[in-house]
Motif scaffolding. Structure first.
Motif, PDB file in Angstrom:
ATOM      1  N   TYR A  56       0.845  -1.199   0.000  1.00 26.01           N
ATOM      2  CA  TYR A  56       0.000   0.000   0.000  1.00 26.01           C
ATOM      3  C   TYR A  56       0.881   1.250   0.000  1.00 26.01           C
ATOM      4  N   PRO A  57       1.640   1.468  -1.055  1.00 28.48           N
ATOM      5  CA  PRO A  57       2.600   2.584  -1.067  1.00 28.48           C
ATOM      6  C   PRO A  57       1.894   3.931  -1.061  1.00 28.48           C
ATOM      7  N   GLY A  58       2.489   4.854  -0.342  1.00 31.71           N
ATOM      8  CA  GLY A  58       2.002   6.227  -0.370  1.00 31.71           C
ATOM      9  C   GLY A  58       0.852   6.536   0.544  1.00 31.71           C
ATOM     10  N   LEU A  59       0.244   5.521   1.179  1.00 29.53           N
ATOM     11  CA  LEU A  59      -0.876   5.817   2.079  1.00 29.53           C
ATOM     12  C   LEU A  59      -0.349   6.364   3.402  1.00 29.53           C
TER      13      LEU A  59
ATOM     14  N   ASN B 112      10.684   4.657   6.591  1.00 24.63           N
ATOM     15  CA  ASN B 112       9.449   4.573   5.810  1.00 24.63           C
ATOM     16  C   ASN B 112       8.645   5.858   5.959  1.00 24.63           C
ATOM     17  N   ASP B 113       8.707   6.688   4.927  1.00 22.97           N
ATOM     18  CA  ASP B 113       8.157   8.039   5.011  1.00 22.97           C
ATOM     19  C   ASP B 113       6.648   8.056   5.184  1.00 22.97           C
ATOM     20  N   GLN B 114       5.946   6.994   4.777  1.00 21.51           N
ATOM     21  CA  GLN B 114       4.494   7.051   4.888  1.00 21.51           C
ATOM     22  C   GLN B 114       4.009   6.877   6.316  1.00 21.51           C
ATOM     23  N   VAL B 115       4.889   6.414   7.238  1.00 23.53           N
ATOM     24  CA  VAL B 115       4.520   6.319   8.654  1.00 23.53           C
ATOM     25  C   VAL B 115       4.665   7.703   9.281  1.00 23.53           C
ATOM     26  N   PHE B 116       3.541   8.308   9.607  1.00 21.05           N
ATOM     27  CA  PHE B 116       3.595   9.670  10.165  1.00 21.05           C
ATOM     28  C   PHE B 116       3.149   9.744  11.612  1.00 21.05           C
TER      29      PHE B 116
ATOM     30  N   GLY C 235      13.273  13.503   5.995  1.00 17.66           N
ATOM     31  CA  GLY C 235      13.224  14.846   6.567  1.00 17.66           C
ATOM     32  C   GLY C 235      11.847  15.287   6.998  1.00 17.66           C
ATOM     33  N   ASN C 236      10.877  14.358   6.998  1.00 17.95           N
ATOM     34  CA  ASN C 236       9.515  14.690   7.396  1.00 17.95           C
ATOM     35  C   ASN C 236       9.250  14.289   8.839  1.00 17.95           C
ATOM     36  N   GLU C 237       8.208  14.872   9.419  1.00 22.10           N
ATOM     37  CA  GLU C 237       7.947  14.707  10.839  1.00 22.10           C
ATOM     38  C   GLU C 237       7.171  13.417  11.131  1.00 22.10           C
ATOM     39  N   VAL C 238       7.570  12.765  12.223  1.00 25.64           N
ATOM     40  CA  VAL C 238       6.863  11.598  12.746  1.00 25.64           C
ATOM     41  C   VAL C 238       6.378  11.953  14.145  1.00 25.64           C
TER      42      VAL C 238
END
Length: 463
Positions: free
Chosen positions: A270-273, A319-323, A343-346
């Motif tokens: 499920y990429p991108g979700l 894994n960037d989709q895990v936020f 570089g995105n926030e988790v």
């Protein structure tokens, strides 16, 4: 919406709140669930003390007194509140995530797998001597059926949900002989010291799979329940809200590498979700990724467990989709933000209210447990995470609500007096209130996951 909550809802709507009213379809989303309207994810904290068979009015305490309330009513009231406010019932709750420790007790002293691997139970450890860690058939006769009764309310409302197993949900939890503890040093104790208290280990998930397994009535053939591992001890669900389709993954406590491998395969499918991970033991009350010292499975069994920090480094960070990561286990609340490899926030959130026992004091002010403290039941507190993804400043508004008191944390004048000294003694009253009512800005959400209209859709089941 239940009558006791109607005034709160009216005030909320007057101040500009929006409620999604269309039902969530089994094969996709309908109406408001697919639009940009705000929606809520309910986070169910550790409910173990509400389900404890010893915390019901037909049970006696260690002093021989009758327990003054049926704590089970708090659990059923919490689940009723979530069900009554589900999208299918005209509310805005689109999903419920449970962080584990659903029930309190185990049914075995030591599971067969760990016994075969050479683990031994130490009956002399102080934590075992306390009488609070033991196996009982009341788990199957009372606590597990009560859990089913509560979650049946969510199922009847058509609400997707996921449950991560906590240490109390395992078949066995024992004081391990490799950390025997030393009761003669109890005067030295200043915290959770395994050299004095001993250390707990856990094993076996047959009980959990009986209630929440992949083939259970809750999940079998549900189109939103899209994958599982180890019979449902780890699982993946899809839900829609605000015009987006979300992936939710539950992980067993301090999971081994093979669970991480499975979770990666789900993310690849499920990429991108936008993805939420829920596990039991992850953040402590200081916002650090550290295990409870007397339930540190990595120290006891390193080949079969990963630490919270390893979970972050191996699975979350790359894994960037895990936020968002949700957890319980540690008594209280905390929050932290880290930047992942992209570089995105988790955002990582702890909520565990099992020690809250004002309701017991309301019924019997002088009642104390064997440690000289009041009994905790949870007081019906849960987290409501309201996603507002439209506009220039997407955010999640985090509320803490008690179905028992019919009020949000900010509505109770004595809130900090009741709970702060035990949960967060280093905080001021204002800080404690802010820890249970705050906003999480999502400045990179649309850049990471695209516009809402392109992210909602049906729930295909994974092969």
């Amino acid at each position: 919406m239940r009558k006791s909550h109607s005034l709160i809802l009216a005030l909320f709507l007057l101040l500009g709140g929006a409620v999604a009213c269309a039902p969530l379809g089994g094969d996709g989303c309908e109406g408001a669930a697919c639009t940009g309207e705000a929606f809520t994810v309910a986070v169910i904290p550790d409910t173990q003390n509400m389900l404890d068979y010893l915390h019901q009015s037909d049970a006696t305490t260690h002093t021989g007194e009758q327990f003054p309330i049926n704590a089970s009513e708090q659990f059923l009231g919490m689940m009723a509140h979530i069900a009554d406010n589900a999208v299918g019932a005209g509310g805005d709750i689109v999903f419920a995530a449970a962080v584990g420790d659903v029930w309190q007790h185990q049914t075995e002293l030591l599971d067969e797998d760990h016994a075969a691997r050479g683990f031994r139970h130490d009956p002399n450890a102080l934590i075992a001597m306390s009488g609070e860690v033991h196996a009982t058939e009341a788990t199957r006769s009372f606590e597990m059926p009560l859990a089913v009764k509560g979650y049946e309310q969510l199922a009847a409302a058509g609400l997707p949900f996921g449950v991560a197993p906590g240490n109390h949900d395992y078949d066995a939890m024992w004081a391990d002989a490799s950390f025997p503890g030393d009761p003669t040093r109890i005067a030295e104790l200043r915290g959770m010291d395994p050299e004095i208290l001993g250390m707990l280990h856990i094993g076996g998930l047959d009980n959990f799979r009986t209630v929440f397994g992949a083939q259970s009535a809750f999940f079998a053939d549900k189109p939103w329940y899209v994958d599982s591992f180890n019979g449902g001890a780890n699982a993946a669900q899809l839900f829609t809200g605000g015009g987006y389709r979300f992936l939710h993954i539950t992980l067993q406590m301090q999971a081994p590498d093979e669970v991480f491998d499975w979770a990666r395969s789900v993310l690849e499918r499920y990429p991108g979700l936008p993805t939420i991970l829920t596990t039991h033991d992850y953040l402590d009350t200081n916002g650090e990724r550290r295990a409870n010292p007397i339930v540190d499975l990595v120290r006891l069994d390193p080949e079969h467990h990963n630490s919270a920090e390893a979970l972050y480094r191996k699975l979350v960070h790359p894994n960037d989709q895990v936020f968002l990561v949700l957890c319980g286990h540690h008594h209280g609340q905390s929050f932290r933000v880290d930047r992942n490899a992209a570089g995105n926030e988790v955002y990582q959130v702890l909520a565990d209210y099992q020690d809250r026992g004002q309701s017991v004091l309301d019924a019997s002010a002088g009642l104390k447990n064997r440690h000289g403290r009041y009994y905790g039941t949870g007081d019906g507190w849960l987290r409501l995470m309201r996603f507002e993804l439209e506009g220039d400043n997407p955010r999640v508004r985090v509320f803490t609500y008690s179905s028992h008191y019919g009020a949000y944390s900010g509505d109770i004048e004595q809130y900090a007096d009741w709970y702060r000294p035990r949960e967060q003694p280093r905080m001021t009253d204002a800080q404690f209130r802010e820890a249970d009512r705050f906003d999480i800005p999502l400045p990179d959400f649309r850049r990471r996951f695209g516009p809402a209209a392109s992210r909602a859709g049906p729930h295909p089941r994974a092969d």
